[in-house]
Each structure stands twice: as C-alpha cells, then as structure tokens.
Scaffold this motif. Sequence first.
Motif, PDB file in Angstrom:
ATOM      1  N   ASN A  85      44.455  23.371 -95.732  1.00 47.77           N
ATOM      2  CA  ASN A  85      44.072  22.438 -97.054  1.00 47.77           C
ATOM      3  C   ASN A  85      44.708  20.968 -96.574  1.00 47.77           C
ATOM      4  OD1 ASN A  85      43.061  24.347 -98.195  1.00 47.77           O
ATOM      5  ND2 ASN A  85      44.963  25.144 -99.504  1.00 47.77           N
ATOM      6  N   TYR A  86      46.012  20.744 -96.158  1.00 42.20           N
ATOM      7  CA  TYR A  86      46.432  19.549 -95.909  1.00 42.20           C
ATOM      8  C   TYR A  86      45.607  18.918 -94.711  1.00 42.20           C
ATOM      9  CZ  TYR A  86      49.659  15.877 -94.298  1.00 42.20           C
ATOM     10  OH  TYR A  86      50.339  14.590 -93.833  1.00 42.20           O
ATOM     11  N   PHE A  87      45.273  19.756 -93.764  1.00 39.74           N
ATOM     12  CA  PHE A  87      44.618  19.021 -92.698  1.00 39.74           C
ATOM     13  C   PHE A  87      43.037  18.734 -93.271  1.00 39.74           C
ATOM     14  CE2 PHE A  87      40.973  19.476 -89.803  1.00 39.74           C
ATOM     15  CZ  PHE A  87      41.260  18.880 -88.730  1.00 39.74           C
ATOM     16  N   ASP A  88      42.369  19.309 -93.931  1.00 32.11           N
ATOM     17  CA  ASP A  88      41.244  19.027 -94.700  1.00 32.11           C
ATOM     18  C   ASP A  88      41.411  17.638 -95.461  1.00 32.11           C
ATOM     19  OD1 ASP A  88      39.871  21.256 -93.657  1.00 32.11           O
ATOM     20  OD2 ASP A  88      40.200  22.657 -95.545  1.00 32.11           O
ATOM     21  N   GLN A  89      42.220  17.422 -96.141  1.00 38.35           N
ATOM     22  CA  GLN A  89      42.782  16.423 -96.964  1.00 38.35           C
ATOM     23  C   GLN A  89      42.905  15.191 -95.964  1.00 38.35           C
ATOM     24  OE1 GLN A  89      46.321  16.967 -99.213  1.00 38.35           O
ATOM     25  NE2 GLN A  89      45.347  18.501-100.275  1.00 38.35           N
ATOM     26  N   LYS A  90      43.575  15.496 -94.821  1.00 39.79           N
ATOM     27  CA  LYS A  90      43.967  14.439 -93.862  1.00 39.79           C
ATOM     28  C   LYS A  90      42.504  13.930 -93.038  1.00 39.79           C
ATOM     29  CE  LYS A  90      47.350  12.418 -93.495  1.00 39.79           C
ATOM     30  NZ  LYS A  90      47.721  11.391 -94.301  1.00 39.79           N
ATOM     31  N   HIS A  91      41.554  15.057 -92.887  1.00 36.50           N
ATOM     32  CA  HIS A  91      40.405  14.772 -92.297  1.00 36.50           C
ATOM     33  C   HIS A  91      39.422  13.883 -93.372  1.00 36.50           C
ATOM     34  CE1 HIS A  91      36.224  15.939 -91.032  1.00 36.50           C
ATOM     35  NE2 HIS A  91      36.685  15.521 -90.067  1.00 36.50           N
ATOM     36  N   GLN A  92      39.680  14.186 -94.606  1.00 39.41           N
ATOM     37  CA  GLN A  92      38.601  13.091 -95.436  1.00 39.41           C
ATOM     38  C   GLN A  92      39.401  11.740 -95.448  1.00 39.41           C
ATOM     39  OE1 GLN A  92      35.856  13.875 -96.794  1.00 39.41           O
ATOM     40  NE2 GLN A  92      36.004  15.919 -95.604  1.00 39.41           N
ATOM     41  N   GLU A  93      40.656  11.731 -95.263  1.00 41.42           N
ATOM     42  CA  GLU A  93      41.212  10.379 -95.304  1.00 41.42           C
ATOM     43  C   GLU A  93      40.647   9.508 -93.995  1.00 41.42           C
ATOM     44  OE1 GLU A  93      45.680   9.278 -94.769  1.00 41.42           O
ATOM     45  OE2 GLU A  93      45.539  10.165 -96.640  1.00 41.42           O
ATOM     46  N   TRP A  94      40.880  10.233 -92.958  1.00 39.42           N
ATOM     47  CA  TRP A  94      40.465   9.593 -91.653  1.00 39.42           C
ATOM     48  C   TRP A  94      39.070   9.184 -91.784  1.00 39.42           C
ATOM     49  CZ3 TRP A  94      41.429   7.064 -87.700  1.00 39.42           C
ATOM     50  CH2 TRP A  94      40.456   6.972 -86.578  1.00 39.42           C
ATOM     51  N   LEU A  95      38.026   9.990 -92.487  1.00 35.28           N
ATOM     52  CA  LEU A  95      36.689   9.481 -92.616  1.00 35.28           C
ATOM     53  C   LEU A  95      36.590   8.141 -93.385  1.00 35.28           C
ATOM     54  CD1 LEU A  95      34.873  12.858 -93.141  1.00 35.28           C
ATOM     55  CD2 LEU A  95      35.172  11.389 -90.850  1.00 35.28           C
ATOM     56  N   LEU A  96      37.339   8.236 -94.541  1.00 32.28           N
ATOM     57  CA  LEU A  96      37.430   6.989 -95.304  1.00 32.28           C
ATOM     58  C   LEU A  96      38.032   5.751 -94.704  1.00 32.28           C
ATOM     59  CD1 LEU A  96      36.992   5.644 -98.170  1.00 32.28           C
ATOM     60  CD2 LEU A  96      39.004   6.830 -98.766  1.00 32.28           C
ATOM     61  N   THR A  97      39.058   6.075 -94.042  1.00 30.78           N
ATOM     62  CA  THR A  97      39.936   5.172 -93.036  1.00 30.78           C
ATOM     63  C   THR A  97      38.987   4.350 -92.276  1.00 30.78           C
ATOM     64  OG1 THR A  97      41.973   6.229 -93.309  1.00 30.78           O
ATOM     65  CG2 THR A  97      41.765   4.557 -91.540  1.00 30.78           C
ATOM     66  N   GLN A  98      38.082   5.136 -91.283  1.00 33.40           N
ATOM     67  CA  GLN A  98      37.349   4.739 -90.384  1.00 33.40           C
ATOM     68  C   GLN A  98      36.151   3.805 -91.030  1.00 33.40           C
ATOM     69  OE1 GLN A  98      35.780   8.605 -88.818  1.00 33.40           O
ATOM     70  NE2 GLN A  98      35.912   7.476 -86.613  1.00 33.40           N
ATOM     71  N   GLU A  99      35.644   4.296 -92.220  1.00 34.05           N
ATOM     72  CA  GLU A  99      34.680   3.418 -93.041  1.00 34.05           C
ATOM     73  C   GLU A  99      35.120   1.939 -93.423  1.00 34.05           C
ATOM     74  OE1 GLU A  99      32.637   3.898 -97.203  1.00 34.05           O
ATOM     75  OE2 GLU A  99      32.894   5.816 -96.194  1.00 34.05           O
ATOM     76  N   VAL A 100      36.481   2.074 -93.760  1.00 31.32           N
ATOM     77  CA  VAL A 100      36.954   0.875 -94.201  1.00 31.32           C
ATOM     78  C   VAL A 100      37.353   0.014 -93.033  1.00 31.32           C
ATOM     79  CG1 VAL A 100      39.076  -0.268 -95.501  1.00 31.32           C
ATOM     80  CG2 VAL A 100      37.758   1.805 -96.318  1.00 31.32           C
ATOM     81  N   VAL A 101      37.894   0.354 -92.202  1.00 27.57           N
ATOM     82  CA  VAL A 101      38.202  -0.379 -90.799  1.00 27.57           C
ATOM     83  C   VAL A 101      37.040  -0.839 -90.282  1.00 27.57           C
ATOM     84  CG1 VAL A 101      39.499  -0.280 -88.854  1.00 27.57           C
ATOM     85  CG2 VAL A 101      40.484   0.689 -90.597  1.00 27.57           C
ATOM     86  N   ASN A 102      35.997  -0.126 -90.000  1.00 25.50           N
ATOM     87  CA  ASN A 102      34.905  -0.673 -89.509  1.00 25.50           C
ATOM     88  C   ASN A 102      34.149  -1.865 -90.491  1.00 25.50           C
ATOM     89  OD1 ASN A 102      34.928   1.037 -87.498  1.00 25.50           O
ATOM     90  ND2 ASN A 102      33.776   2.810 -88.393  1.00 25.50           N
ATOM     91  N   GLN A 103      34.708  -2.014 -91.489  1.00 27.06           N
ATOM     92  CA  GLN A 103      34.132  -3.124 -92.173  1.00 27.06           C
ATOM     93  C   GLN A 103      34.469  -4.403 -91.814  1.00 27.06           C
ATOM     94  OE1 GLN A 103      31.485  -2.713 -94.386  1.00 27.06           O
ATOM     95  NE2 GLN A 103      31.406  -0.800 -93.844  1.00 27.06           N
ATOM     96  N   PHE A 104      35.901  -4.316 -91.011  1.00 33.69           N
ATOM     97  CA  PHE A 104      36.447  -5.504 -90.766  1.00 33.69           C
ATOM     98  C   PHE A 104      36.543  -5.618 -89.009  1.00 33.69           C
ATOM     99  CE2 PHE A 104      38.185  -4.367 -94.943  1.00 33.69           C
ATOM    100  CZ  PHE A 104      38.068  -5.442 -95.452  1.00 33.69           C
ATOM    101  N   ILE A 105      36.630  -4.375 -88.447  1.00 33.69           N
ATOM    102  CA  ILE A 105      36.476  -4.641 -86.778  1.00 33.69           C
ATOM    103  C   ILE A 105      35.064  -4.053 -86.598  1.00 33.69           C
ATOM    104  CG2 ILE A 105      37.467  -3.690 -84.764  1.00 33.69           C
ATOM    105  CD1 ILE A 105      40.204  -3.054 -86.481  1.00 33.69           C
ATOM    106  N   THR A 106      34.533  -5.213 -86.077  1.00 34.26           N
ATOM    107  CA  THR A 106      32.835  -5.059 -85.602  1.00 34.26           C
ATOM    108  C   THR A 106      32.699  -5.867 -84.534  1.00 34.26           C
ATOM    109  OG1 THR A 106      32.150  -6.731 -86.807  1.00 34.26           O
ATOM    110  CG2 THR A 106      32.251  -4.755 -87.837  1.00 34.26           C
ATOM    111  N   ASP A 107      31.406  -5.513 -83.656  1.00 36.82           N
ATOM    112  CA  ASP A 107      30.948  -6.281 -82.668  1.00 36.82           C
ATOM    113  C   ASP A 107      30.265  -7.555 -82.977  1.00 36.82           C
ATOM    114  OD1 ASP A 107      32.195  -4.399 -80.770  1.00 36.82           O
ATOM    115  OD2 ASP A 107      30.354  -3.268 -80.804  1.00 36.82           O
ATOM    116  N   ASN A 108      30.485  -8.085 -84.050  1.00 37.18           N
ATOM    117  CA  ASN A 108      29.550  -9.175 -84.709  1.00 37.18           C
ATOM    118  C   ASN A 108      30.181 -10.398 -84.177  1.00 37.18           C
ATOM    119  OD1 ASN A 108      31.484  -9.413 -86.432  1.00 37.18           O
ATOM    120  ND2 ASN A 108      30.177  -9.462 -88.144  1.00 37.18           N
ATOM    121  N   ARG A 109      31.353 -10.302 -83.345  1.00 35.03           N
ATOM    122  CA  ARG A 109      32.083 -11.786 -83.090  1.00 35.03           C
ATOM    123  C   ARG A 109      31.637 -12.252 -81.850  1.00 35.03           C
ATOM    124  NH1 ARG A 109      35.824  -9.666 -79.060  1.00 35.03           N
ATOM    125  NH2 ARG A 109      35.578  -7.364 -78.988  1.00 35.03           N
ATOM    126  N   LEU A 110      30.503 -11.731 -81.166  1.00 35.80           N
ATOM    127  CA  LEU A 110      29.860 -12.080 -79.940  1.00 35.80           C
ATOM    128  C   LEU A 110      28.987 -12.972 -80.392  1.00 35.80           C
ATOM    129  CD1 LEU A 110      29.298  -8.704 -78.218  1.00 35.80           C
ATOM    130  CD2 LEU A 110      31.001  -9.994 -77.831  1.00 35.80           C
TER     131      LEU A 110
END
Length: 110
Positions: A85-110
């Motif tokens: 159950n804890y792993f499932d929670q952390k997995h969902q948290e990871w997916l959300l973390t990726q989504e948020v961080v990807n909004q700031f770290i992108t390849d559009n700086r080129l």
Amino acid sequence: MLSSDTMRGYNDTIILSLLLEEPSYGYEIAKRIKERSNNKYVMKETTLYSAFTRLEKHDYICSFQQGKTMGRRRTYYEITAKGRNYFDQKHQEWLLTQEVVNQFITDNRL
C-alpha cells in the motif's frame, strides 16, 4: 552518476519495488539497483541497511533468516501488505512529482 542527495527521497520506494518482485537480501538488492540504473546509482551499504531498519519499523517489510553464506545465515527481506500500500502511494506521488517538475525543467531553453 546520480548523487545520493538526489536519490535520498526515493530509496525506500526503489527497495520496495524490488521486493515486490521477490524476497531478497541486502547484497543482492544493492547489486540489482546498480544494474538496473546502468551503474548510474550505487546505494551505499549504510543507506541500504538504514532503509531496511526504517521500513521494518513501519511494518512495510519483514525479515527472515534463510540459507548460509560462510557459516552465517542470510537475512532476507520481504514486502508486507502495508508495504504494498505504501509503495502504491509513493508511486502515485512519483507520477505527480514528475508532472510538476516537468513543468519547470524542459528542453525549451534551446
């Protein structure tokens, strides 16, 4: 090579993901982490065993003795239902973390 600071918050989840596959012991888990990361992350022994202690304290894993190596029994670790159950929670948290961080770290700086 990834720094341990970068990975610190994910160590427990990484260990639990491997234990979802099968019970295992410390050396084998460390080896699998190194292999799966293509040698980009090596979990130190102290980090690994601190995580085992923490995960066992919270009843996310349990340990048992099995087999012998150089006359000593090996300690294996197995994920519990609470750990799943804890792993499932952390997995969902990871997916959300990726989504948020990807909004700031992108390849559009080129």
